[in-house]
Design an enzyme around this catalytic site. Structure first.
Site, PDB file in Angstrom:
ATOM      1  CB  SER A 235     -87.861 -63.557 -22.475  1.00  0.00           C
ATOM      2  OG  SER A 235     -88.791 -63.084 -23.575  1.00  0.00           O
TER       3      SER A 235
ATOM      4  CE  LYS B 146     -95.049 -66.033 -29.145  1.00  0.00           C
ATOM      5  NZ  LYS B 146     -95.523 -64.592 -29.529  1.00  0.00           N
TER       6      LYS B 146
ATOM      7  CG  ASN C   2     -97.323 -64.210 -24.587  1.00  0.00           C
ATOM      8  OD1 ASN C   2     -98.268 -64.058 -23.795  1.00  0.00           O
ATOM      9  ND2 ASN C   2     -96.589 -63.178 -24.765  1.00  0.00           N
TER      10      ASN C   2
ATOM     11  CG  ASP D   5     -97.303 -61.852 -27.795  1.00  0.00           C
ATOM     12  OD1 ASP D   5     -96.270 -61.579 -27.342  1.00  0.00           O
ATOM     13  OD2 ASP D   5     -97.632 -62.993 -28.492  1.00  0.00           O
TER      14      ASP D   5
ATOM     15  CB  ALA E 165    -103.023 -62.011 -42.735  1.00  0.00           C
ATOM     16  N   GLY E 166    -100.388 -62.808 -40.384  1.00  0.00           N
ATOM     17  CA  GLY E 166     -99.794 -64.095 -39.587  1.00  0.00           C
ATOM     18  C   GLY E 166    -100.199 -63.970 -38.242  1.00  0.00           C
ATOM     19  N   GLY E 167     -99.295 -64.643 -37.196  1.00  0.00           N
ATOM     20  CA  GLY E 167     -99.875 -64.829 -35.681  1.00  0.00           C
ATOM     21  C   GLY E 167     -99.708 -63.448 -35.095  1.00  0.00           C
TER      22      GLY E 167
ATOM     23  NE  ARG F  59     -95.747 -63.191 -49.297  1.00  0.00           N
ATOM     24  CZ  ARG F  59     -94.688 -64.090 -49.084  1.00  0.00           C
ATOM     25  NH1 ARG F  59     -93.515 -63.519 -49.672  1.00  0.00           N
ATOM     26  NH2 ARG F  59     -94.536 -64.699 -48.023  1.00  0.00           N
ATOM     27  CB  THR F  60    -101.169 -64.901 -49.016  1.00  0.00           C
ATOM     28  OG1 THR F  60     -99.773 -65.012 -49.297  1.00  0.00           O
ATOM     29  CG2 THR F  60    -101.962 -66.065 -49.700  1.00  0.00           C
TER      30      THR F  60
HETATM   31  P1  ATR Z   1     -95.550 -63.872 -37.326  1.00  0.00           P
HETATM   32  O1  ATR Z   1     -96.027 -64.999 -36.540  1.00  0.00           O
HETATM   33  O2  ATR Z   1     -94.539 -63.262 -36.858  1.00  0.00           O
HETATM   34  O3  ATR Z   1     -96.606 -63.050 -37.488  1.00  0.00           O
HETATM   35  P2  ATR Z   1     -95.949 -65.466 -39.902  1.00  0.00           P
HETATM   36  O4  ATR Z   1     -97.049 -66.116 -39.338  1.00  0.00           O
HETATM   37  O5  ATR Z   1     -94.765 -66.290 -40.337  1.00  0.00           O
HETATM   38  O6  ATR Z   1     -95.176 -64.697 -38.682  1.00  0.00           O
HETATM   39  O7  ATR Z   1     -96.388 -64.216 -40.847  1.00  0.00           O
HETATM   40  C1  ATR Z   1     -95.306 -63.574 -41.586  1.00  0.00           C
HETATM   41  C2  ATR Z   1     -96.184 -62.440 -42.314  1.00  0.00           C
HETATM   42  O8  ATR Z   1     -95.401 -61.817 -43.214  1.00  0.00           O
HETATM   43  C3  ATR Z   1     -97.302 -62.902 -43.413  1.00  0.00           C
HETATM   44  O9  ATR Z   1     -98.177 -62.061 -43.311  1.00  0.00           O
HETATM   45  C4  ATR Z   1     -96.529 -63.117 -44.582  1.00  0.00           C
HETATM   46  O10 ATR Z   1     -97.328 -62.809 -45.850  1.00  0.00           O
HETATM   47  P3  ATR Z   1     -97.819 -64.321 -46.476  1.00  0.00           P
HETATM   48  O11 ATR Z   1     -99.030 -64.696 -45.589  1.00  0.00           O
HETATM   49  O12 ATR Z   1     -98.303 -63.693 -47.770  1.00  0.00           O
HETATM   50  O13 ATR Z   1     -96.692 -65.264 -46.251  1.00  0.00           O
HETATM   51  C5  ATR Z   1     -95.596 -61.753 -44.466  1.00  0.00           C
HETATM   52  N1  ATR Z   1     -94.502 -61.963 -45.478  1.00  0.00           N
HETATM   53  C6  ATR Z   1     -93.397 -62.772 -45.451  1.00  0.00           C
HETATM   54  N2  ATR Z   1     -92.330 -62.495 -46.231  1.00  0.00           N
HETATM   55  C7  ATR Z   1     -93.028 -61.336 -47.144  1.00  0.00           C
HETATM   56  C8  ATR Z   1     -92.359 -60.555 -48.359  1.00  0.00           C
HETATM   57  N3  ATR Z   1     -91.430 -61.067 -48.761  1.00  0.00           N
HETATM   58  N4  ATR Z   1     -93.262 -59.822 -48.623  1.00  0.00           N
HETATM   59  C9  ATR Z   1     -94.392 -59.333 -48.200  1.00  0.00           C
HETATM   60  N5  ATR Z   1     -94.884 -60.182 -46.866  1.00  0.00           N
HETATM   61  C10 ATR Z   1     -94.327 -61.233 -46.425  1.00  0.00           C
END
Ligand code: ATR
Length: 286
Positions: A21, A70, A91, A106, A132-134, A156-157
């Site tokens: 940044s 965040k 952010n 973002d 499905a993360g942040g 994945r989850t």
């Molecule tokens: P960010 O804030 O950057 O989105 P995060 O909240 O840690 O980071 O999210 C990471 C994402 O990458 C999640 O969707 C995670 O999937 P899970 O919810 O199943 O953990 C995904 N991710 C991380 N490692 C992975 C892998 N080896 N294969 C597939 N998806 C993965």
């Protein structure tokens, strides 16, 4: 003549030493001849509350917030924008008097990058978000507020994708949301998709990319990765091989920064200068 003390801006996070940044913001302050400086601040979770209080008391005009703060910083703001509320994340903090205003740039930064770098508008489009993360949440919120037609969240989850879909469909009407997991998702969405975005860690730090049914995807779809190092990620390499147009990850980083700059200074961000400075830092040696 005595020089006035510069206004201080910065980014808070832990770790922070690799933040790009300052490389984005300082050239913009220079360009506009503003007496301001942008610094990285190492703030641990334990010191967050104290630092936020210090912003109010000291000569700090605004800060960006990065991992891991965040979400936690949200409750320390005096006001929140609608997008920050929907994302559950901040952010960009702006100080007005002694009040702190929390925004997130973002998602809008991501949309701006799509428009400027790939000439793509999300209105009425079918979108697949991997993850499905942040980051996925901020992109889902921004694309939904810009009236995408269908947003499919594949993770994945699967339960996390389901939770995100349920939450957003309650808060943002007029957009269809659906969810799935990386090994089993609706092929029809894949065929009808206009934009597929990787927000997962796949392709980063040696994490392998899962096999996707690339041959079934709409050949006119745009493939977008928010991972910016390497510039051409494994996900984008696969997409290119399938013949898809590609959108690289540095754009989201750049434009979230240009939007923060404009919120703080009310001046137009010098896009080319900020972009050149970021890209030089990111890719000069590769
Ligand atoms: P960010 O804030 O950057 O989105 P995060 O909240 O840690 O980071 O999210 C990471 C994402 O990458 C999640 O969707 C995670 O999937 P899970 O919810 O199943 O953990 C995904 N991710 C991380 N490692 C992975 C892998 N080896 N294969 C597939 N998806 C993965």
């Amino acid at each position: 003549m005595k020089r006035k003390t510069p206004k201080i801006y910065g980014v808070i996070g832990d770790p922070i030493e690799h933040s790009l940044s300052p490389q984005i913001q300082n050239p913009a302050f220079l360009y506009h001849k503003l007496n301001a400086i942008y610094l990285p601040f190492h703030v641990t979770k334990a010191k967050l509350k104290k630092f936020i209080h210090q912003i109010k008391e000291e000569n700090i005009a605004g800060v960006n917030v990065t991992l891991p703060h965040k979400e936690t910083v949200l409750q320390l703001m005096d006001h929140l924008s609608r997008e920050a509320r929907l994302c559950g994340a901040v952010n960009t903090i702006i100080k007005k008097g002694k009040k702190l205003y929390g925004h997130t740039t973002d998602g809008q930064g991501y949309l701006m990058s799509l428009e400027k770098e790939a000439r793509f508008k999300v209105k009425n489009k079918n979108i697949i978000i991997l993850g499905a993360g942040g980051a996925a949440r901020s992109i889902a919120v921004a694309t939904a507020l810009s009236e995408a037609k269908h947003i499919s969240i594949i993770n994945r989850t699967e339960t996390k994708a389901q939770r995100l879909c349920k939450d957003l469909s309650l808060k943002i009407k007029k957009v269809n949301f659906s969810s799935g997991n990386l090994k089993n998702f609706d092929q029809e969405h894949f065929q009808k998709c206009h934009l597929i975005i990787n927000t997962t860690s796949m392709g980063m730090k040696g994490i392998p990319l899962i096999d996707l049914p690339w041959k079934n995807i709409n050949s006119k779809a745009l493939a977008s990765d928010i991972v910016y190092k390497p510039k051409q990620t494994p996900f984008l390499k696969k997409a290119e091989k399938r013949g898809l147009k590609c959108h690289e990850g540095w754009g989201m980083l750049l434009y979230q920064g240009t939007l923060s700059f404009e919120k703080w200074t009310s001046k137009k961000a010098p896009l080319k200068i900020m972009k050149d400075s970021l890209l030089e830092k990111l890719y000069a040696s590769t």
